[in-house]
Design a protein around this motif. Sequence first.
Motif, PDB file in Angstrom:
ATOM      1  N   VAL A   1      -8.245   3.720 -10.007  1.00 27.67           N
ATOM      2  CA  VAL A   1      -8.822   4.438 -11.164  1.00 27.67           C
ATOM      3  C   VAL A   1      -8.421   5.910 -11.151  1.00 27.67           C
ATOM      4  O   VAL A   1      -8.474   6.590 -12.189  1.00 27.67           O
ATOM      5  N   HIS A   2      -8.045   6.411  -9.981  1.00 29.24           N
ATOM      6  CA  HIS A   2      -7.675   7.819  -9.874  1.00 29.24           C
ATOM      7  C   HIS A   2      -6.162   8.051  -9.889  1.00 29.24           C
ATOM      8  O   HIS A   2      -5.731   9.201  -9.951  1.00 29.24           O
ATOM      9  N   LEU A   3      -5.377   6.953  -9.794  1.00 32.02           N
ATOM     10  CA  LEU A   3      -3.932   7.112  -9.679  1.00 32.02           C
ATOM     11  C   LEU A   3      -3.214   7.057 -11.020  1.00 32.02           C
ATOM     12  O   LEU A   3      -2.026   7.372 -11.094  1.00 32.02           O
ATOM     13  N   GLY A   4      -3.893   6.647 -12.051  1.00 42.65           N
ATOM     14  CA  GLY A   4      -3.271   6.591 -13.368  1.00 42.65           C
ATOM     15  C   GLY A   4      -2.149   5.574 -13.452  1.00 42.65           C
ATOM     16  O   GLY A   4      -1.148   5.816 -14.124  1.00 42.65           O
ATOM     17  N   LEU A   5      -2.291   4.446 -12.747  1.00 44.74           N
ATOM     18  CA  LEU A   5      -1.253   3.414 -12.754  1.00 44.74           C
ATOM     19  C   LEU A   5      -1.490   2.425 -13.883  1.00 44.74           C
ATOM     20  O   LEU A   5      -2.624   2.225 -14.350  1.00 44.74           O
ATOM     21  N   SER A   6      -0.397   1.789 -14.308  1.00 45.88           N
ATOM     22  CA  SER A   6      -0.529   0.725 -15.300  1.00 45.88           C
ATOM     23  C   SER A   6      -1.091  -0.516 -14.615  1.00 45.88           C
ATOM     24  O   SER A   6      -1.102  -0.631 -13.379  1.00 45.88           O
ATOM     25  N   GLU A   7      -1.573  -1.441 -15.438  1.00 45.25           N
ATOM     26  CA  GLU A   7      -2.115  -2.687 -14.864  1.00 45.25           C
ATOM     27  C   GLU A   7      -1.041  -3.428 -14.081  1.00 45.25           C
ATOM     28  O   GLU A   7      -1.324  -4.031 -13.033  1.00 45.25           O
ATOM     29  N   ARG A   8       0.168  -3.395 -14.569  1.00 45.51           N
ATOM     30  CA  ARG A   8       1.272  -4.101 -13.871  1.00 45.51           C
ATOM     31  C   ARG A   8       1.526  -3.447 -12.508  1.00 45.51           C
ATOM     32  O   ARG A   8       1.725  -4.135 -11.497  1.00 45.51           O
ATOM     33  N   GLN A   9       1.513  -2.107 -12.446  1.00 45.14           N
ATOM     34  CA  GLN A   9       1.729  -1.409 -11.174  1.00 45.14           C
ATOM     35  C   GLN A   9       0.591  -1.685 -10.195  1.00 45.14           C
ATOM     36  O   GLN A   9       0.794  -1.878  -8.999  1.00 45.14           O
ATOM     37  N   GLU A  10      -0.664  -1.691 -10.739  1.00 39.88           N
ATOM     38  CA  GLU A  10      -1.797  -1.985  -9.863  1.00 39.88           C
ATOM     39  C   GLU A  10      -1.698  -3.398  -9.285  1.00 39.88           C
ATOM     40  O   GLU A  10      -1.969  -3.622  -8.102  1.00 39.88           O
ATOM     41  N   ALA A  11      -1.316  -4.350 -10.165  1.00 40.40           N
ATOM     42  CA  ALA A  11      -1.201  -5.740  -9.697  1.00 40.40           C
ATOM     43  C   ALA A  11      -0.097  -5.874  -8.646  1.00 40.40           C
ATOM     44  O   ALA A  11      -0.230  -6.618  -7.657  1.00 40.40           O
ATOM     45  N   LEU A  12       1.016  -5.132  -8.864  1.00 36.64           N
ATOM     46  CA  LEU A  12       2.123  -5.188  -7.901  1.00 36.64           C
ATOM     47  C   LEU A  12       1.695  -4.639  -6.543  1.00 36.64           C
ATOM     48  O   LEU A  12       1.978  -5.228  -5.491  1.00 36.64           O
ATOM     49  N   LEU A  13       0.994  -3.501  -6.538  1.00 38.15           N
ATOM     50  CA  LEU A  13       0.540  -2.923  -5.269  1.00 38.15           C
ATOM     51  C   LEU A  13      -0.465  -3.835  -4.564  1.00 38.15           C
ATOM     52  O   LEU A  13      -0.438  -4.009  -3.342  1.00 38.15           O
ATOM     53  N   SER A  14      -1.390  -4.429  -5.349  1.00 36.20           N
ATOM     54  CA  SER A  14      -2.371  -5.339  -4.747  1.00 36.20           C
ATOM     55  C   SER A  14      -1.678  -6.544  -4.125  1.00 36.20           C
ATOM     56  O   SER A  14      -2.013  -6.987  -3.008  1.00 36.20           O
ATOM     57  N   ASP A  15      -0.687  -7.065  -4.849  1.00 39.57           N
ATOM     58  CA  ASP A  15       0.040  -8.237  -4.335  1.00 39.57           C
ATOM     59  C   ASP A  15       0.795  -7.888  -3.050  1.00 39.57           C
ATOM     60  O   ASP A  15       0.798  -8.668  -2.082  1.00 39.57           O
ATOM     61  N   MET A  16       1.421  -6.697  -3.027  1.00 42.89           N
ATOM     62  CA  MET A  16       2.149  -6.276  -1.823  1.00 42.89           C
ATOM     63  C   MET A  16       1.197  -6.120  -0.637  1.00 42.89           C
ATOM     64  O   MET A  16       1.502  -6.530   0.495  1.00 42.89           O
ATOM     65  N   ALA A  17       0.022  -5.547  -0.891  1.00 45.59           N
ATOM     66  CA  ALA A  17      -0.942  -5.350   0.192  1.00 45.59           C
ATOM     67  C   ALA A  17      -1.440  -6.682   0.732  1.00 45.59           C
ATOM     68  O   ALA A  17      -1.591  -6.876   1.949  1.00 45.59           O
ATOM     69  N   ARG A  18      -1.705  -7.644  -0.171  1.00 49.23           N
ATOM     70  CA  ARG A  18      -2.215  -8.950   0.286  1.00 49.23           C
ATOM     71  C   ARG A  18      -1.134  -9.725   1.052  1.00 49.23           C
ATOM     72  O   ARG A  18      -1.428 -10.435   2.024  1.00 49.23           O
ATOM     73  N   LYS A  19       0.127  -9.613   0.607  1.00 49.91           N
ATOM     74  CA  LYS A  19       1.218 -10.263   1.338  1.00 49.91           C
ATOM     75  C   LYS A  19       1.353  -9.658   2.737  1.00 49.91           C
ATOM     76  O   LYS A  19       1.584 -10.373   3.715  1.00 49.91           O
ATOM     77  N   ALA A  20       1.222  -8.348   2.825  1.00 49.47           N
ATOM     78  CA  ALA A  20       1.304  -7.692   4.134  1.00 49.47           C
ATOM     79  C   ALA A  20       0.175  -8.170   5.038  1.00 49.47           C
ATOM     80  O   ALA A  20       0.354  -8.408   6.247  1.00 49.47           O
ATOM     81  N   ALA A  21      -1.034  -8.324   4.453  1.00 52.32           N
ATOM     82  CA  ALA A  21      -2.166  -8.813   5.241  1.00 52.32           C
ATOM     83  C   ALA A  21      -1.901 -10.230   5.747  1.00 52.32           C
ATOM     84  O   ALA A  21      -2.213 -10.566   6.898  1.00 52.32           O
ATOM     85  N   ALA A  22      -1.310 -11.062   4.870  1.00 49.13           N
ATOM     86  CA  ALA A  22      -1.002 -12.437   5.285  1.00 49.13           C
ATOM     87  C   ALA A  22       0.040 -12.450   6.401  1.00 49.13           C
ATOM     88  O   ALA A  22      -0.037 -13.251   7.349  1.00 49.13           O
ATOM     89  N   GLN A  23       1.039 -11.560   6.303  1.00 45.93           N
ATOM     90  CA  GLN A  23       2.065 -11.490   7.355  1.00 45.93           C
ATOM     91  C   GLN A  23       1.460 -11.047   8.684  1.00 45.93           C
ATOM     92  O   GLN A  23       1.820 -11.555   9.746  1.00 45.93           O
ATOM     93  N   VAL A  24       0.558 -10.080   8.624  1.00 51.40           N
ATOM     94  CA  VAL A  24      -0.116  -9.634   9.850  1.00 51.40           C
ATOM     95  C   VAL A  24      -0.891 -10.786  10.480  1.00 51.40           C
ATOM     96  O   VAL A  24      -0.855 -11.005  11.694  1.00 51.40           O
TER      97      VAL A  24
ATOM     98  N   VAL B   1      -9.584  -4.676   9.069  1.00 50.56           N
ATOM     99  CA  VAL B   1      -8.872  -3.463   8.670  1.00 50.56           C
ATOM    100  C   VAL B   1      -8.065  -3.707   7.395  1.00 50.56           C
ATOM    101  O   VAL B   1      -8.067  -2.876   6.462  1.00 50.56           O
ATOM    102  N   MET B   2      -7.378  -4.852   7.324  1.00 53.88           N
ATOM    103  CA  MET B   2      -6.566  -5.152   6.137  1.00 53.88           C
ATOM    104  C   MET B   2      -7.456  -5.347   4.920  1.00 53.88           C
ATOM    105  O   MET B   2      -7.130  -4.880   3.809  1.00 53.88           O
ATOM    106  N   ASP B   3      -8.605  -6.034   5.092  1.00 55.03           N
ATOM    107  CA  ASP B   3      -9.514  -6.223   3.952  1.00 55.03           C
ATOM    108  C   ASP B   3     -10.049  -4.879   3.468  1.00 55.03           C
ATOM    109  O   ASP B   3     -10.131  -4.621   2.249  1.00 55.03           O
ATOM    110  N   THR B   4     -10.409  -4.006   4.414  1.00 56.46           N
ATOM    111  CA  THR B   4     -10.914  -2.678   4.043  1.00 56.46           C
ATOM    112  C   THR B   4      -9.835  -1.866   3.319  1.00 56.46           C
ATOM    113  O   THR B   4     -10.095  -1.193   2.309  1.00 56.46           O
ATOM    114  N   PHE B   5      -8.615  -1.967   3.842  1.00 52.59           N
ATOM    115  CA  PHE B   5      -7.503  -1.238   3.215  1.00 52.59           C
ATOM    116  C   PHE B   5      -7.270  -1.715   1.787  1.00 52.59           C
ATOM    117  O   PHE B   5      -7.091  -0.905   0.859  1.00 52.59           O
TER     118      PHE B   5
END
Length: 376
Positions: free
Chosen positions: A325-348, A312-316
């Motif tokens: 590509v649809h959110l219009g985020l900067s590369e820094r914002q995209e990297a921050l969100l990806s990092d937060m998601a991966r940290k959450a997956a590791a915590q789970v 589920v975490m990998d799919t998310f």
Amino acid sequence: MSNRAYKVFIVDDDPSSRLVSSFCFKSAEFEVVQLESGEACLAALDQVPDIVLLDIEMPGLDGVTTCKAIREAGLMSTQVIFVSVRNDLETRLRAYDAGGNDYIVKPVLPDELEPKVAVAKHVLEQQRELEERVEQASSIAFSAMSSAAELGTVLHFLQSSFASHSVAGLNAALADALNQYGVEYILELRAGGESVCFSGQGAATQLEKSILEHVRLMDRIFQFHDRMVINYPSITLLVHGLPIEDETRLGRMRDNLALLVEGADSRLKALSGQVLLSRQARGIGDAAIRLSAALEVIEQEQATLRLNALCVMDTFIAELERSFVHLGLSERQEALLSDMARKAAAQVGGVLSQGRTTTDHLHEVGQSLRHLHAEH
């Protein structure tokens, strides 16, 4: 029961170990002798120890050799508790073959040693009680030579009763004794939560059982005409055909029959204890089996849960990154969100892994239950 203090030998080449062990024997019921070697222990056997706390790993005579020498010296009732840094089966078997009664792994902790000492005391108390009963029976025999044959029947029964390991065996010993007195009887033996009724002709009839139900409520010893009832917690005996025309012989028979029933009651209590221990051992074994089965199910469910959660975490994370590509985020914002998601997956994953620690502890509990069941 004798109030003599228990003589305790603490045999260990390490003074600090002897000191720590001695803390469990501070009460006045113990008389402690500390000895630094197997040789010193054997030299002091004239003091006849009741309990020997015996280290196995010692220079010179080790504990196993010392225990063998203790048994060869005739001290068969002395309770030998081995102490060792080893916890392997081979060492335990050597201790058992040498004549040891119990085993404890160093370091010796009071919470572990005290229950083993309590078991040793219980065995010694039973031995003292038996010795005192034999002494009492011997005293009666010497003071009444005219009733030597009748007292011989009592003594023979006491010996036979301690060799009986079942209610049926005890009944056979009682039947032999009662037949020698020439009386008819019916009796009820109670052990392990069950009762069995017998008569001089074998199993009791329904009428005889109903009679026993009534006489069980009478006094400890109650005589009416040529019949007498003797009640103890574990046995009820009704005899008839007493020699009421011979007051002297009648008096001797009352005393001897009471001794028989008292001895049978003591043995029945011991048998009840053995039945209880057997039931407890079976319960421990069943609990260990159920725990193992439950752990297998839990581990399978945990493995499935971990796998599903990670999927589920990998799919998310994959869907999150595709949505950038649809959110219009900067590369820094995209990297921050990806990092937060991966940290959450590791915590789970870490949270889910904590279940393994719990199951490991439960496995240790199950192993302890299996060891305890094996000791019984």
